[in-house]
Enzyme design. Structure first.
Site, PDB file in Angstrom:
ATOM      1  N   ILE A  38       0.879  -1.165   0.000  1.00 12.58           N
ATOM      2  CA  ILE A  38       0.000   0.000   0.000  1.00 12.58           C
ATOM      3  C   ILE A  38       0.913   1.210   0.000  1.00 12.58           C
ATOM      4  O   ILE A  38       1.788   1.333   0.869  1.00 12.58           O
ATOM      5  CB  ILE A  38      -0.902   0.035   1.254  1.00 12.58           C
ATOM      6  N   HIS A  94      10.263   4.917  -1.548  1.00 12.57           N
ATOM      7  CA  HIS A  94       8.903   5.409  -1.762  1.00 12.57           C
ATOM      8  C   HIS A  94       8.074   4.709  -0.686  1.00 12.57           C
ATOM      9  O   HIS A  94       8.040   3.477  -0.622  1.00 12.57           O
ATOM     10  CB  HIS A  94       8.412   5.023  -3.159  1.00 12.57           C
ATOM     11  N   LEU A  95       7.429   5.496   0.151  1.00 11.94           N
ATOM     12  CA  LEU A  95       6.631   4.967   1.251  1.00 11.94           C
ATOM     13  C   LEU A  95       5.734   3.825   0.783  1.00 11.94           C
ATOM     14  O   LEU A  95       4.983   3.977  -0.174  1.00 11.94           O
ATOM     15  CB  LEU A  95       5.778   6.096   1.837  1.00 11.94           C
ATOM     16  N   HIS A  96       5.846   2.694   1.468  1.00 17.03           N
ATOM     17  CA  HIS A  96       4.948   1.569   1.203  1.00 17.03           C
ATOM     18  C   HIS A  96       4.816   0.700   2.447  1.00 17.03           C
ATOM     19  O   HIS A  96       5.749   0.528   3.202  1.00 17.03           O
ATOM     20  CB  HIS A  96       5.408   0.737   0.004  1.00 17.03           C
ATOM     21  N   ILE A  97       3.603   0.204   2.638  1.00 13.21           N
ATOM     22  CA  ILE A  97       3.284  -0.678   3.759  1.00 13.21           C
ATOM     23  C   ILE A  97       3.115  -2.081   3.192  1.00 13.21           C
ATOM     24  O   ILE A  97       2.409  -2.276   2.205  1.00 13.21           O
ATOM     25  CB  ILE A  97       1.987  -0.226   4.457  1.00 13.21           C
TER      26      ILE A  97
END
Length: 131
Positions: A38, A94-97
């Site tokens: 996400i 890159h921000l990701h969960i």
């Protein structure tokens, strides 16, 4: 989408679900079937650089993506987490969960869960007083 063409998450993503500020895609190198990421539409390197609105949008999609993964993969549990910075294992800035579906038997003893990021500390060791 962002103008960061050197970022694999900004280049031609396969969007499974999305909202105004974030989207979900399946991981190209899944740990287990259904492993999803996400991430924010805006290219931001890590979680603590995201706005409050972006963070809320990401967590909204975590809940929505759980329903998709449950329907398509029927996991028995989940690990959900974020790597922040290269010392924590972040390989794409890159921000990701990560949403990693877990299945009974996918590892011999899963106790300790995310503590396994430092393998020798995953298992709980009972401390003995006075020794």
């Amino acid at each position: 989408m962002s103008e960061h063409q050197d970022c694999p998450f900004c280049r031609d993503p396969n969007v499974v679900i999305e909202n105004e500020l974030a989207f979900a895609d399946y991981d190209s190198y899944p740990v287990n079937p259904g492993h999803a990421l996400i991430m924010t539409h805006r290219h931001v390197a890590e979680y603590f650089q995201a706005t409050a609105e972006e963070k809320a949008a990401i967590w909204e999609l975590v809940d929505q993506m759980k329903a998709v993964i449950d329907r398509d993969y029927s996991p028995d549990g989940y690990n959900v987490g974020v790597n922040i910075g290269s010392p924590a294992g972040q390989s794409v800035p890159h921000l990701h969960i990560h949403m990693i579906p877990r299945y009974k038997g996918d590892m011999e003893d899963p106790r300790g869960g995310v503590r396994g990021v430092i393998p020798h500390k995953q298992k709980y060791v009972k401390k003995v007083r006075g020794i």
